[in-house]
Design a protein around this motif. Structure first.
Motif, PDB file in Angstrom:
ATOM      1  N   GLU A 289      18.860  19.370  -0.770  1.00 22.50           N
ATOM      2  CA  GLU A 289      19.034  18.253  -1.704  1.00 22.50           C
ATOM      3  C   GLU A 289      18.958  16.920  -0.964  1.00 22.50           C
ATOM      4  OE1 GLU A 289      22.639  18.725  -3.864  1.00 22.50           O
ATOM      5  OE2 GLU A 289      22.085  20.662  -4.738  1.00 22.50           O
ATOM      6  N   GLY A 290      18.543  15.914  -1.687  1.00 20.20           N
ATOM      7  CA  GLY A 290      18.553  14.561  -1.133  1.00 20.20           C
ATOM      8  C   GLY A 290      17.493  14.293  -0.082  1.00 20.20           C
ATOM      9  N   VAL A 291      16.417  15.104  -0.075  1.00 19.29           N
ATOM     10  CA  VAL A 291      15.333  14.895   0.893  1.00 19.29           C
ATOM     11  C   VAL A 291      14.028  14.694   0.132  1.00 19.29           C
ATOM     12  CG1 VAL A 291      16.487  16.277   2.658  1.00 19.29           C
ATOM     13  CG2 VAL A 291      14.814  17.363   1.135  1.00 19.29           C
ATOM     14  N   SER A 292      13.028  14.216   0.827  1.00 18.72           N
ATOM     15  CA  SER A 292      11.721  14.022   0.207  1.00 18.72           C
ATOM     16  C   SER A 292      11.081  15.371  -0.088  1.00 18.72           C
ATOM     17  CB  SER A 292      10.810  13.214   1.128  1.00 18.72           C
ATOM     18  OG  SER A 292      10.479  13.974   2.282  1.00 18.72           O
ATOM     19  N   GLU A 293      10.072  15.351  -0.985  1.00 20.13           N
ATOM     20  CA  GLU A 293       9.353  16.589  -1.275  1.00 20.13           C
ATOM     21  C   GLU A 293       8.654  17.121  -0.029  1.00 20.13           C
ATOM     22  OE1 GLU A 293       6.729  16.024  -4.574  1.00 20.13           O
ATOM     23  OE2 GLU A 293       8.290  16.460  -6.044  1.00 20.13           O
ATOM     24  N   GLU A 294       8.133  16.220   0.807  1.00 20.00           N
ATOM     25  CA  GLU A 294       7.482  16.656   2.044  1.00 20.00           C
ATOM     26  C   GLU A 294       8.448  17.438   2.921  1.00 20.00           C
ATOM     27  OE1 GLU A 294       5.326  12.733   1.072  1.00 20.00           O
ATOM     28  OE2 GLU A 294       7.262  13.663   0.686  1.00 20.00           O
ATOM     29  N   THR A 295       9.660  16.896   3.083  1.00 20.08           N
ATOM     30  CA  THR A 295      10.675  17.573   3.905  1.00 20.08           C
ATOM     31  C   THR A 295      11.084  18.894   3.262  1.00 20.08           C
ATOM     32  OG1 THR A 295      11.496  15.451   4.722  1.00 20.08           O
ATOM     33  CG2 THR A 295      12.969  17.343   4.925  1.00 20.08           C
ATOM     34  N   GLY A 296      11.246  18.890   1.938  1.00 21.89           N
ATOM     35  CA  GLY A 296      11.638  20.105   1.246  1.00 21.89           C
ATOM     36  C   GLY A 296      10.597  21.200   1.347  1.00 21.89           C
ATOM     37  N   LEU A 297       9.320  20.838   1.195  1.00 17.63           N
ATOM     38  CA  LEU A 297       8.260  21.843   1.280  1.00 17.63           C
ATOM     39  C   LEU A 297       8.147  22.401   2.695  1.00 17.63           C
ATOM     40  CD1 LEU A 297       6.107  23.299  -0.366  1.00 17.63           C
ATOM     41  CD2 LEU A 297       4.481  21.524   0.318  1.00 17.63           C
ATOM     42  N   ALA A 298       8.291  21.526   3.690  1.00 14.61           N
ATOM     43  CA  ALA A 298       8.275  22.001   5.078  1.00 14.61           C
ATOM     44  C   ALA A 298       9.414  22.990   5.321  1.00 14.61           C
ATOM     45  CB  ALA A 298       8.369  20.816   6.041  1.00 14.61           C
ATOM     46  N   ALA A 299      10.592  22.733   4.733  1.00 15.78           N
ATOM     47  CA  ALA A 299      11.727  23.649   4.873  1.00 15.78           C
ATOM     48  C   ALA A 299      11.441  24.982   4.187  1.00 15.78           C
ATOM     49  CB  ALA A 299      12.984  23.011   4.288  1.00 15.78           C
ATOM     50  N   LEU A 300      10.777  24.944   3.030  1.00 10.54           N
ATOM     51  CA  LEU A 300      10.416  26.174   2.323  1.00 10.54           C
ATOM     52  C   LEU A 300       9.481  27.030   3.169  1.00 10.54           C
ATOM     53  CD1 LEU A 300      10.148  28.030  -0.178  1.00 10.54           C
ATOM     54  CD2 LEU A 300       8.410  26.440  -1.035  1.00 10.54           C
ATOM     55  N   ILE A 301       8.501  26.412   3.766  1.00 12.98           N
ATOM     56  CA  ILE A 301       7.538  27.149   4.595  1.00 12.98           C
ATOM     57  C   ILE A 301       8.243  27.754   5.817  1.00 12.98           C
ATOM     58  CG2 ILE A 301       5.474  26.906   6.030  1.00 12.98           C
ATOM     59  CD1 ILE A 301       4.620  24.661   4.051  1.00 12.98           C
ATOM     60  N   ALA A 302       9.130  26.967   6.428  1.00 15.13           N
ATOM     61  CA  ALA A 302       9.850  27.460   7.608  1.00 15.13           C
ATOM     62  C   ALA A 302      10.787  28.604   7.258  1.00 15.13           C
ATOM     63  CB  ALA A 302      10.641  26.306   8.243  1.00 15.13           C
ATOM     64  N   ALA A 303      11.340  28.587   6.041  1.00 14.59           N
ATOM     65  CA  ALA A 303      12.307  29.619   5.647  1.00 14.59           C
ATOM     66  C   ALA A 303      11.639  30.913   5.196  1.00 14.59           C
ATOM     67  CB  ALA A 303      13.192  29.080   4.518  1.00 14.59           C
ATOM     68  N   ALA A 304      10.330  30.875   4.945  1.00 16.04           N
ATOM     69  CA  ALA A 304       9.656  32.024   4.334  1.00 16.04           C
ATOM     70  C   ALA A 304       9.732  33.289   5.183  1.00 16.04           C
ATOM     71  CB  ALA A 304       8.199  31.671   4.050  1.00 16.04           C
ATOM     72  N   ASP A 305       9.875  33.154   6.506  1.00 15.86           N
ATOM     73  CA  ASP A 305       9.907  34.330   7.373  1.00 15.86           C
ATOM     74  C   ASP A 305      11.244  35.057   7.338  1.00 15.86           C
ATOM     75  OD1 ASP A 305       7.273  34.074   8.245  1.00 15.86           O
ATOM     76  OD2 ASP A 305       7.838  32.643   9.825  1.00 15.86           O
ATOM     77  N   HIS A 306      12.317  34.380   6.922  1.00 12.30           N
ATOM     78  CA  HIS A 306      13.630  35.050   6.932  1.00 12.30           C
ATOM     79  C   HIS A 306      14.339  34.981   5.569  1.00 12.30           C
ATOM     80  CE1 HIS A 306      15.545  31.057   7.024  1.00 12.30           C
ATOM     81  NE2 HIS A 306      14.641  30.723   7.928  1.00 12.30           N
ATOM     82  N   ASP A 307      13.791  34.221   4.636  1.00 11.48           N
ATOM     83  CA  ASP A 307      14.379  34.104   3.306  1.00 11.48           C
ATOM     84  C   ASP A 307      13.455  34.832   2.320  1.00 11.48           C
ATOM     85  OD1 ASP A 307      15.111  33.358   0.726  1.00 11.48           O
ATOM     86  OD2 ASP A 307      15.583  31.298   1.260  1.00 11.48           O
ATOM     87  N   PRO A 308      13.881  36.003   1.810  1.00 13.34           N
ATOM     88  CA  PRO A 308      12.997  36.770   0.916  1.00 13.34           C
ATOM     89  C   PRO A 308      12.544  35.978  -0.309  1.00 13.34           C
ATOM     90  CG  PRO A 308      14.877  38.095   1.604  1.00 13.34           C
ATOM     91  CD  PRO A 308      15.155  36.699   2.079  1.00 13.34           C
TER      92      PRO A 308
END
Length: 443
Positions: A289-308
């Motif tokens: 929360e409270g971050v830009s869409e760019e930051t949020g999408l980058a976090a989603l991509i980074a989490a994809a390997d360990h977050d089902p």
């Protein structure tokens, strides 16, 4: 008087100037001999036109090359410092403004967040005008050196009946951002006398990629823009395909699932509702929360390997994106599909192998085998670069004609209307003309 439809000497001269200027711009530096060979103009015409362009300051010498047994040949190029162009990207979270020389080297820039006002029309107009003023001032140039301002906006752009570069008649229909027939050109004209060129942001991205990036050298290309939303620019036989009312390319609002997820446009099952950054983050429980869409999408991509959940979300997005690209292949038979936009460039390295596989599975085999699917080459700010190519294209197409300067249409320019005499200008007690002009523009 010349017969209607018959070319005059002036038309011929202008056409020759445009031909040489465009060829030098995209293929230079070149010698006079190479210009003659490539354009088919006579040696006399080359000599006359090049002489004019050098005298006008548009073309300059760029060294020499040895020739076979003769004198060295002088190379020519378009002078980067002859003038400047401004590109404006009205994006999802900010208005980005950049000023370039004619080589499209950035000379000044400004990022203005949309903040809590979102895409309120008055707010967007104010930010665009502030950004334009800011980059011209930062570059230390005069308004007279700016050949024009190009602006990329979300939504459908109706050009109106005004001449190219005036921009006054441009109306924008931005259903996803709440713009209904907004007279965007007239609102901007109220605050600036600079020539205006306004188009859809996906189309400006497309022109940038066709000129300098992944589409260069191909005549049939689709450039896809993935950001918060989704759009596309379709190029057929080297020309942009706009449709009957300039709405062609709204690829994000093609239906991929009947009765599917609700899209920002109000419809259901749109491609954008499955692959747009806003939609992806809205469906991820772990979105910061409270971050830009760019930051949020980058976090989603980074989490994809360990977050089902993140992994499944991206896998589904790759399948929908591949199916959407298969539709483009079957409909338009392009040589290339170029995926750009800030979200496309973030998602591309991870999703592209799957996207290619799915596109091949859903499209006809023969056209798919002739289509390459690749990432854009111009980075996340390609919409701004593309916007700047709008006034640059006019400069090249007219053989370097200086655009007509139109007076800003704000009231009170004679010092007697609303806003005149207001205090508060920076560093002095008198009026601030920039602030007053912007205030009048969005009144």
């Amino acid at each position: 008087m010349a017969e209607r439809g018959k070319r005059t000497v002036r038309d011929l001269r202008r056409g020759n100037r445009a031909s040489l200027l465009r060829h030098l711009y995209f293929e230079g530096p070149l010698s006079r001999q190479e210009l003659g060979r490539d354009t088919g103009l006579s040696a006399g015409s080359i000599s006359n036109v090049v002489g004019e362009l050098i005298a006008d300051g548009m073309v300059e010498e760029a060294g020499a090359v040895e020739s076979d047994g003769g004198r060295p040949r002088i190379l020519l190029q378009v002078s980067a410092g002859y003038g400047y162009v401004v590109g404006v990207d009205v994006g999802e979270t900010r208005v980005r403004v950049e000023l370039f020389d004619l080589a499209l080297t950035e000379r000044a820039s400004a990022d203005l967040p949309l903040s809590d006002s979102g895409h309120d029309v008055d707010h967007v107009v104010r930010l665009a005008l502030e950004g334009i003023e800011s980059v011209v001032r930062e570059a230390g140039i005069d308004d007279s050196e700016v050949l024009g301002v190009g602006i990329g906006v979300p939504g459908i752009v109706e050009q109106g009946d005004t001449a190219p570069g005036e921009g006054d008649g441009v109306v924008v229909h931005g259903q996803t951002i709440g713009w209904d027939a907004v007279p965007f050109g007239r609102l901007l004209r109220a605050g600036t006398a600079l020539p205006l060129h306004i188009d859809n942001g996906a189309k400006t991205l497309g022109q940038a990629e066709m000129w300098f990036g992944g589409g260069r050298g191909s005549g049939n290309v689709v450039i896809a823009l993935l950001g918060s939303g989704v759009g596309a620019a379709v190029v057929a036989d080297g020309q942009p395909y706009r449709g009957a009312s300039s709405s062609a390319g709204e690829w994000g609002h093609t239906t991929l699932r009947v009765g599917g997820r609700t899209c920002r446009c109000g419809s259901r099952g749109c491609l954008e509702a499955y692959v747009g950054a806003e939609a992806l983050l809205g469906r991820w429980p772990g979105a910061p929360e409270g971050v830009s869409e760019e930051t949020g999408l980058a976090a989603l991509i980074a989490a994809a390997d360990h977050d089902p959940e993140a992994g499944a979300l991206l896998a589904e997005a790759a399948e929908y994106l591949g199916a959407g690209i298969a539709d483009l292949i079957n409909l338009f038979n392009p040589q290339r599909i170029v995926i750009g936009g800030w979200a496309g460039l973030l998602l591309g390295p991870r999703l592209l192998p799957t996207v290619r596989e799915v596109a091949a599975a859903y499209s006809l085999r023969q056209p798919c085998e002739q289509t390459s699917i690749e990432l854009g080459r111009l980075g996340a700010d390609a919409v701004t670069v593309g916007a700047a190519t709008l006034p640059l294209a006019r400069f090249l197409d007219t053989g370097g004609e200086r655009p007509v300067r139109l007076p800003a249409q704000a009231d009170g320019q004679d010092g007697t209307g609303p806003g005149a005499g207001q205090a508060g200008g920076p560093g002095h007690g008198g009026p601030d003309p920039v602030r007053n002009r912007i205030a009048r523009a969005v009144r």
